[in-house]
Design an enzyme around this catalytic site. Structure first.
Site, PDB file in Angstrom:
ATOM      1  N   ASP A 275       0.690  -1.239  -0.045  1.00  0.00           N
ATOM      2  CA  ASP A 275      -0.049   0.055   0.076  1.00  0.00           C
ATOM      3  C   ASP A 275       0.766   1.118   0.077  1.00  0.00           C
ATOM      4  OD1 ASP A 275      -2.806   1.251   0.556  1.00  0.00           O
ATOM      5  OD2 ASP A 275      -1.777   1.887   2.306  1.00  0.00           O
TER       6      ASP A 275
ATOM      7  N   GLU B  44       1.912  -0.278  -4.753  1.00  0.00           N
ATOM      8  CA  GLU B  44       0.967   0.876  -5.125  1.00  0.00           C
ATOM      9  C   GLU B  44       1.381   2.014  -5.745  1.00  0.00           C
ATOM     10  OE1 GLU B  44      -1.421   2.533  -2.153  1.00  0.00           O
ATOM     11  OE2 GLU B  44      -3.206   3.224  -3.679  1.00  0.00           O
TER      12      GLU B  44
END
Lengths: 530, 83
Positions: free
Chosen positions: A258, A287
């Site tokens: 993330d 990400e």
């Protein structure tokens, strides 16, 4: 890979191809690249189909009554037929009420649906965060070493991993290593005691009026101090670190990171290296919302938000089809094919509206989905996308899975089944080269390996008028007078002197292959062409 | 920390051009979404989204863009670990 190196049985076969070893058929250009393609084919991280699941929303729990006590205020349990709605800010908890609405799904209920995933022919399952935390999305971990009890235990996770592997499906977890949840006992101890060893795990700073730096200034998400070596040891550098322990113990196959852009290149590079040490076949996906070029090899691949944007922009009429193709060509040229094949191309996920809400016309959705499966990289399919589930931005796109839409009448599911099957059978789509073709109005590209039998030609016409164009085919092995046929319609084009005269109806996409079948009396143009 | 990346946009026509995500996406790998890029002279701003920007360039004008790298009000900064 489809290359058959062994000498085929000449006594039973009749085709000329089968009477020769394939090795004799491949040309000098193929030979120069055969090892490269073999390596691409052997690496599962190139072009897999990845299915993304929010555990809480994927399948209703079989034991909801027995675990109701695990949901504590301000957490609330909803019923499966309810849809998520934006709520109010809960000042004390520092979160929005829709972040603590739960639907009860867990590892056990997901395990009940493995047959569905197997039937879809996916290669990997990617779970959004599952670690102990307050919210349903769990991007605010309290403790990475524990699976949240509302989802199960680490033992359950290990069993899931084993069951998936038995079915040939890999497992990827979501690691949120830039920040934790404010109510993490570690952060609470760090606030309460300046001498706590946890104090240096976080970014306490006078720079912030709040006293600590938090991700995007969100109060609930205090950032970790990755500049502290002890934090890096805890997260990824030690064999018993979070990253390595799940790879070694539960035998997961990789991490999606993330907000990887916040970790920066150096720490990502280290994390990826340690993950590969723990499991050389593991994949690290960042990400990254930026241009992909320099993020490899800091990560194996990125979430290809850039590629997504080009597809959506073309379908919204913001850029032309040839420019969309040019952007892909440029991104691939800059990042390198090895990287791009490992990127995850998504059309929607937990952070975006669902595709059906972004593109209103069925032809737009169909074209986007076919491009997702034919452009280079892995396909990242958000749960329910294959069913045409709807949903606007957070939290609407995180609705419970619509199992009622799993039926033989569902045209979007039919399309996905076909695409998933094509993807499984066409090596060029998984790891083939990308070749952009010159066009004035169409998006036209090829995917190819060293075998002409693998070559795929994609033609997309996003305009509202029929387009006729002469297309130069960058494939020397297409024999003159061959026929290219569309996998989605009855359309056919004849190859002549390395060109086709393509007629593509408005708002239509074609995925073409060459016909290499014998003529009725046995002649075959491809007998000596691999 | 010095950020040297500059994006130059020039329009020679007599009408305003809206260019959505043209080739200018190419070199902006390190610039993140939602960061505003202040145009040095005219203070025009464009938001980067997924490595692209939608630009609107007035006639006969030149824009020279740099990425904004200031802290957020509470101290967060996307560029802390990006050179």
């Amino acid at each position: 890979m489809t290359i058959l190196w062994a000498t085929t049985d000449t006594t039973e076969s009749t085709s000329a191809l089968e009477k020769m070893t394939v090795k004799k058929l491949i040309n000098i250009h193929d030979k120069a690249r055969e090892e490269e393609f073999s390596k691409r084919a052997e690496d599962w991280r190139n072009g897999p189909v990845v299915y993304q699941v929010l555990l809480d929303r994927f399948a209703p729990s079989r034991n909801l009554e027995s675990k109701k006590h695990l949901y504590k205020e301000p957490q609330k349990l909803r019923t499966w037929d309810e849809t998520p709605k934006r709520g109010e800010y809960l000042k004390e908890a520092g979160v929005w009420s829709h972040e603590v609405d739960f639907w009860g799904g867990d590892i056990d209920s997901l395990s009940e649906k493995l047959d569905y995933l197997k039937a879809l022919k996916i290669d990997a399952l990617y779970l959004n965060p599952i670690f102990l935390s307050l919210t349903n999305h769990k991007y605010d971990a309290w403790d990475y070493s524990q699976v949240d009890p509302v989802y199960g235990t680490r033992e359950d996770l290990g069993k899931l991993s084993e069951n998936l592997h038995r079915q040939g499906i890999r497992l990827i977890l979501d690691g949120v290593f830039n920040h934790m949840g404010k109510q993490s006992p570690f952060f609470q101890e760090a606030i309460a005691d300046e001498k706590s060893p946890w104090r240096k795990f976080f970014t306490f700073s006078n720079k912030s009026p709040r006293g600590y730096i938090s991700w995007l200034d969100v109060e609930n998400l205090p950032e970790l101090n990755l500049e502290n070596p002890a934090v890096r040891d805890y997260l990824y550098a030690k064999p018993d670190s979070i990253v390595q322990s799940y790879l070694r113990k539960e035998k997961i196959d990789g991490w999606r990171l993330d907000v990887a852009y916040d970790l920066g290149f150096k720490y990502l590079e280290d994390l990826t290296e340690f993950a590969h040490e723990a499991n050389p076949e593991s994949v690290i996906i960042g990400e990254i919302w930026s241009y992909p070029e320099e993020w490899h090899p800091a990560v194996d691949g990125v979430m290809n938000m850039h590629g997504r944007r080009t597809i959506l922009s073309m379908l919204e009429g913001k850029i032309s089809a040839p420019i969309c193709g040019k952007m892909w060509e440029t991104a691939i040229e800059d990042a390198g094919m090895d990287h791009i094949l490992k990127t995850w191309l998504l059309l929607d996920n937990h952070d975006t509206a669902r595709l059906t809400n972004i593109l209103s016309e069925p032809w737009q959705q169909k074209m986007a989905r076919i491009l997702q499966f034919t452009f280079p990289g892995a396909v990242c399919l958000y749960y329910g996308s294959e069913l045409g589930m709807t949903g606007g931005i957070d939290p609407e796109q995180r609705a419970p899975m619509r199992w009622d839409l799993v039926n033989s009448e569902n045209e979007i599911l039919k399309l996905h089944k076909k695409l998933l099957s094509i993807r499984k059978n066409e090596p060029a789509l998984r790891y083939g080269d990308f070749r952009l073709l010159h066009t004035e109005k169409l998006l036209a590209f090829m995917r190819k390996t060293i075998s002409v039998r693998d070559t795929i030609l994609v033609l997309a016409n996003p305009t509202d008028k029929k387009v006729e164009e002469m297309i130069q085919l960058r494939e020397s092995k297409f024999q003159d007078s061959s026929v290219l046929f569309d996998l989605f319609s009855d359309a056919k084009f004849n190859v002549h002197t390395g060109f086709i005269h393509a007629e593509v109806p408005p708002q239509t996409i074609m995925v073409l292959k060459v016909d290499t079948a014998d003529h009725p009396m046995g002649y075959n143009r491809y007998s000596r062409i691999y | 920390m010095t950020f040297l990346t500059i994006l130059l946009l020039a329009l020679f026509t007599s009408f305003t051009l809206s260019a959505d995500a043209k080739h200018i996406s190419r070199d902006f790998m390190s610039i993140h979404d939602t960061i505003k890029s202040p145009e040095i002279h005219e203070r025009a701003k464009f938001t980067i989204y997924a490595g692209t920007i939608d630009v609107e360039v007035p006639p006969h004008s030149v824009m020279m863009l740099k990425v904004g790298t200031d802290d957020y009000p509470m101290g967060y900064n996307r560029y802390d670990r990006i050179y």
